[in-house]
Design a protein around this motif. Structure first.
Motif, PDB file in Angstrom:
ATOM      1  N   GLN A 168       0.822  -1.207   0.000  1.00  0.00           N
ATOM      2  CA  GLN A 168       0.000   0.000   0.000  1.00  0.00           C
ATOM      3  C   GLN A 168       0.860   1.263   0.000  1.00  0.00           C
ATOM      4  OE1 GLN A 168      -2.489  -0.551   3.431  1.00  0.00           O
ATOM      5  NE2 GLN A 168      -3.891  -1.958   2.393  1.00  0.00           N
ATOM      6  N   LEU A 169       1.928   1.253   0.798  1.00  0.00           N
ATOM      7  CA  LEU A 169       2.817   2.420   0.854  1.00  0.00           C
ATOM      8  C   LEU A 169       3.484   2.657  -0.497  1.00  0.00           C
ATOM      9  CD1 LEU A 169       4.546   1.988   4.344  1.00  0.00           C
ATOM     10  CD2 LEU A 169       2.758   3.616   3.708  1.00  0.00           C
ATOM     11  N   ILE A 170       3.926   1.579  -1.131  1.00  0.00           N
ATOM     12  CA  ILE A 170       4.570   1.707  -2.441  1.00  0.00           C
ATOM     13  C   ILE A 170       3.557   2.166  -3.485  1.00  0.00           C
ATOM     14  CG2 ILE A 170       5.682   0.410  -4.310  1.00  0.00           C
ATOM     15  CD1 ILE A 170       7.066  -1.252  -2.174  1.00  0.00           C
ATOM     16  N   ASP A 171       2.335   1.632  -3.395  1.00  0.00           N
ATOM     17  CA  ASP A 171       1.293   1.991  -4.354  1.00  0.00           C
ATOM     18  C   ASP A 171       0.974   3.476  -4.297  1.00  0.00           C
ATOM     19  OD1 ASP A 171      -0.773   1.165  -6.311  1.00  0.00           O
ATOM     20  OD2 ASP A 171      -2.166   1.802  -4.738  1.00  0.00           O
ATOM     21  N   ARG A 172       1.109   4.078  -3.107  1.00  0.00           N
ATOM     22  CA  ARG A 172       0.771   5.499  -2.948  1.00  0.00           C
ATOM     23  C   ARG A 172       2.015   6.380  -2.908  1.00  0.00           C
ATOM     24  NH1 ARG A 172      -4.252   6.880   0.753  1.00  0.00           N
ATOM     25  NH2 ARG A 172      -4.553   8.247  -1.023  1.00  0.00           N
ATOM     26  N   SER A 173       3.148   5.827  -3.335  1.00  0.00           N
ATOM     27  CA  SER A 173       4.411   6.565  -3.251  1.00  0.00           C
ATOM     28  C   SER A 173       4.674   7.454  -4.458  1.00  0.00           C
ATOM     29  CB  SER A 173       5.581   5.581  -3.111  1.00  0.00           C
ATOM     30  OG  SER A 173       5.756   4.856  -4.333  1.00  0.00           O
ATOM     31  N   GLY A 174       3.887   7.275  -5.515  1.00  0.00           N
ATOM     32  CA  GLY A 174       4.146   8.031  -6.740  1.00  0.00           C
ATOM     33  C   GLY A 174       5.237   7.424  -7.594  1.00  0.00           C
ATOM     34  N   MET A 175       5.886   6.358  -7.105  1.00  0.00           N
ATOM     35  CA  MET A 175       6.956   5.721  -7.872  1.00  0.00           C
ATOM     36  C   MET A 175       6.355   4.744  -8.876  1.00  0.00           C
ATOM     37  SD  MET A 175      10.057   4.991  -5.170  1.00  0.00           S
ATOM     38  CE  MET A 175       9.126   3.802  -4.191  1.00  0.00           C
ATOM     39  N   GLU A 176       6.934   4.718 -10.049  1.00  0.00           N
ATOM     40  CA  GLU A 176       6.527   3.765 -11.073  1.00  0.00           C
ATOM     41  C   GLU A 176       7.702   3.500 -11.999  1.00  0.00           C
ATOM     42  OE1 GLU A 176       3.260   5.465 -13.162  1.00  0.00           O
ATOM     43  OE2 GLU A 176       4.324   7.309 -13.681  1.00  0.00           O
ATOM     44  N   GLY A 177       7.633   2.386 -12.714  1.00  0.00           N
ATOM     45  CA  GLY A 177       8.687   2.066 -13.670  1.00  0.00           C
ATOM     46  C   GLY A 177      10.052   1.976 -13.027  1.00  0.00           C
ATOM     47  N   ARG A 178      11.016   2.677 -13.620  1.00  0.00           N
ATOM     48  CA  ARG A 178      12.393   2.618 -13.136  1.00  0.00           C
ATOM     49  C   ARG A 178      12.555   3.196 -11.733  1.00  0.00           C
ATOM     50  NH1 ARG A 178      15.768   5.798 -17.413  1.00  0.00           N
ATOM     51  NH2 ARG A 178      14.311   4.683 -18.772  1.00  0.00           N
ATOM     52  N   MET A 179      11.619   4.067 -11.332  1.00  0.00           N
ATOM     53  CA  MET A 179      11.685   4.616  -9.975  1.00  0.00           C
ATOM     54  C   MET A 179      11.622   3.507  -8.927  1.00  0.00           C
ATOM     55  SD  MET A 179       9.217   7.955  -9.996  1.00  0.00           S
ATOM     56  CE  MET A 179       9.743   9.530 -10.681  1.00  0.00           C
ATOM     57  N   LEU A 180      10.820   2.485  -9.207  1.00  0.00           N
ATOM     58  CA  LEU A 180      10.646   1.393  -8.250  1.00  0.00           C
ATOM     59  C   LEU A 180      11.927   0.589  -8.068  1.00  0.00           C
ATOM     60  CD1 LEU A 180       7.124   0.178  -9.412  1.00  0.00           C
ATOM     61  CD2 LEU A 180       7.658   1.289  -7.233  1.00  0.00           C
ATOM     62  N   ARG A 181      12.809   0.661  -9.054  1.00  0.00           N
ATOM     63  CA  ARG A 181      14.075  -0.085  -8.974  1.00  0.00           C
ATOM     64  C   ARG A 181      15.224   0.765  -8.448  1.00  0.00           C
ATOM     65  NH1 ARG A 181      11.884  -1.313 -13.989  1.00  0.00           N
ATOM     66  NH2 ARG A 181      13.387   0.014 -15.087  1.00  0.00           N
ATOM     67  N   LEU A 186      12.876   5.030   3.069  1.00  0.00           N
ATOM     68  CA  LEU A 186      11.971   5.328   4.177  1.00  0.00           C
ATOM     69  C   LEU A 186      10.845   4.316   4.255  1.00  0.00           C
ATOM     70  CD1 LEU A 186      13.541   8.084   4.306  1.00  0.00           C
ATOM     71  CD2 LEU A 186      11.372   9.068   5.033  1.00  0.00           C
ATOM     72  N   ILE A 187      10.324   3.905   3.103  1.00  0.00           N
ATOM     73  CA  ILE A 187       9.222   2.947   3.095  1.00  0.00           C
ATOM     74  C   ILE A 187       9.700   1.558   3.496  1.00  0.00           C
ATOM     75  CG2 ILE A 187       7.596   1.715   1.605  1.00  0.00           C
ATOM     76  CD1 ILE A 187       7.225   4.307   0.035  1.00  0.00           C
ATOM     77  N   ARG A 188      10.749   1.064   2.831  1.00  0.00           N
ATOM     78  CA  ARG A 188      11.161  -0.328   2.999  1.00  0.00           C
ATOM     79  C   ARG A 188      11.956  -0.567   4.278  1.00  0.00           C
ATOM     80  NH1 ARG A 188      10.397  -2.904  -1.954  1.00  0.00           N
ATOM     81  NH2 ARG A 188      10.154  -1.514  -3.737  1.00  0.00           N
ATOM     82  N   GLU A 189      12.783   0.400   4.662  1.00  0.00           N
ATOM     83  CA  GLU A 189      13.665   0.190   5.811  1.00  0.00           C
ATOM     84  C   GLU A 189      13.132   0.788   7.104  1.00  0.00           C
ATOM     85  OE1 GLU A 189      16.141  -1.807   5.461  1.00  0.00           O
ATOM     86  OE2 GLU A 189      15.856  -1.963   3.291  1.00  0.00           O
ATOM     87  N   ARG A 190      12.341   1.850   6.987  1.00  0.00           N
ATOM     88  CA  ARG A 190      11.871   2.515   8.195  1.00  0.00           C
ATOM     89  C   ARG A 190      10.354   2.462   8.362  1.00  0.00           C
ATOM     90  NH1 ARG A 190      14.673   8.309   8.721  1.00  0.00           N
ATOM     91  NH2 ARG A 190      13.649   8.108  10.759  1.00  0.00           N
ATOM     92  N   GLY A 191       9.651   1.946   7.354  1.00  0.00           N
ATOM     93  CA  GLY A 191       8.204   1.835   7.444  1.00  0.00           C
ATOM     94  C   GLY A 191       7.492   3.178   7.500  1.00  0.00           C
ATOM     95  N   ILE A 192       8.097   4.195   6.921  1.00  0.00           N
ATOM     96  CA  ILE A 192       7.545   5.547   6.956  1.00  0.00           C
ATOM     97  C   ILE A 192       6.902   5.876   5.606  1.00  0.00           C
ATOM     98  CG2 ILE A 192       8.124   8.004   7.126  1.00  0.00           C
ATOM     99  CD1 ILE A 192      10.392   7.210   9.024  1.00  0.00           C
ATOM    100  N   PRO A 193       5.664   6.344   5.591  1.00  0.00           N
ATOM    101  CA  PRO A 193       5.037   6.741   4.329  1.00  0.00           C
ATOM    102  C   PRO A 193       5.817   7.873   3.659  1.00  0.00           C
ATOM    103  CG  PRO A 193       3.393   6.552   6.070  1.00  0.00           C
ATOM    104  CD  PRO A 193       4.735   6.480   6.737  1.00  0.00           C
ATOM    105  N   ALA A 194       6.082   7.715   2.376  1.00  0.00           N
ATOM    106  CA  ALA A 194       6.837   8.720   1.629  1.00  0.00           C
ATOM    107  C   ALA A 194       6.379   8.678   0.184  1.00  0.00           C
ATOM    108  CB  ALA A 194       8.341   8.451   1.726  1.00  0.00           C
TER     109      ALA A 194
END
Length: 250
Positions: free
Chosen positions: A59-72, A128-136
């Motif tokens: 859910q955090l990743i889905d709402r992060s605005g990241m897509e495509g190469r940003m996710l990598r 922040l999302i993956r390591e600290r669990g913080i919405p970003a």
């Protein structure tokens, strides 16, 4: 149940075992059975927590605005081939690891296109999302304007966010990376919309990362003096003054 006999469990001591008339098997030590049940329940709880954590992460990743190469994008995948690049990379890593959600601390990355600013901004969000669990989240200034304008009109989906909900979400999210500041962004109405988000973050002390191809002095007339002053307050600035990675990949 019929027949009983004395048994000894090396862990729980003596117990009275009974034979099951249907199966012909002698009952086991209840202490051992109970321990196995508790262990199984603990494993089930761990699996449930892991599943819940995976859902939250998605859910955090889905709402992060990241897509495509940003996710990598990650700090590890950023190619720092010069001391200047290594210094900026280290600064971004330190910022992502230590930034607090109410400390009013901001970060600016300024430099020409292709120098990896969006990669680093996405890496900060991912950390922040993956390591600290913080919405970003990371959004370009134009994307934020589009998100706000999408809330207008009678044909808006009833389940979609309202304008105030978008402002609150982006204003209150743990960390916001504001990308492409200055690109196609020069109308007073657009400045006002961005200011609503920035002003909310400023009041809460939320950290914001600014990415821009402009010189720092040229960002002020684009954002307007109020938004500029809020984003510069408590900010550290890094100049990405090296050759474009895109040129190397041509």
């Amino acid at each position: 149940m019929t027949d009983t006999r004395k048994e000894n469990c090396p862990i729980h001591g003596d117990y009275s075992a009974r034979v099951n008339a249907e199966t012909g098997r002698w009952t086991r030590c209840w202490g051992c059975v109970e321990a196995e049940i508790q262990a199984q329940e603990a494993q089930d709880r761990q699996r449930e927590k892991a599943a819940e954590a995976g859902q939250v992460l998605a859910q955090l990743i889905d709402r992060s605005g990241m897509e495509g190469r940003m996710l990598r994008a990650s700090f590890e995948s950023y190619e720092a081939s010069t001391p200047a690049q290594a210094a900026v990379l280290a600064a971004c890593e330190a910022f992502a690891e230590s930034v607090e959600l109410d400390g009013g601390r901001n970060l600016w990355l300024i430099g020409p296109p292709g120098t990896g600013k969006t990669h680093l901004g996405s890496a900060i969000v991912s950390h922040l999302i993956r390591e600290r669990g913080i919405p970003a989240a990371i959004y370009s200034a134009r994307e934020i304007v589009r998100l706000l304008r999408a809330t207008w009109g009678r044909n808006r989906d009833e389940d979609a966010e309202t304008e105030s909900e978008v402002i609150d979400r982006l204003g209150e999210i743990g960390l916001l990376v504001l990308d492409e500041v200055g690109v196609g962004f020069d109308k007073e109405a657009e400045r006002t919309q961005i200011l609503d988000v920035i002003d909310r973050r400023y009041k809460l002390g939320r950290p914001t990362v600014v990415l821009s191809n402009l010189h720092a002095k040229d960002v002020k007339p684009v954002l307007g003096p109020r938004a500029f002053d809020r984003l510069r307050d408590g900010a550290e600035m890094h100049i990405c003054a090296w050759e474009s990675h895109r040129k190397e990949n041509r």
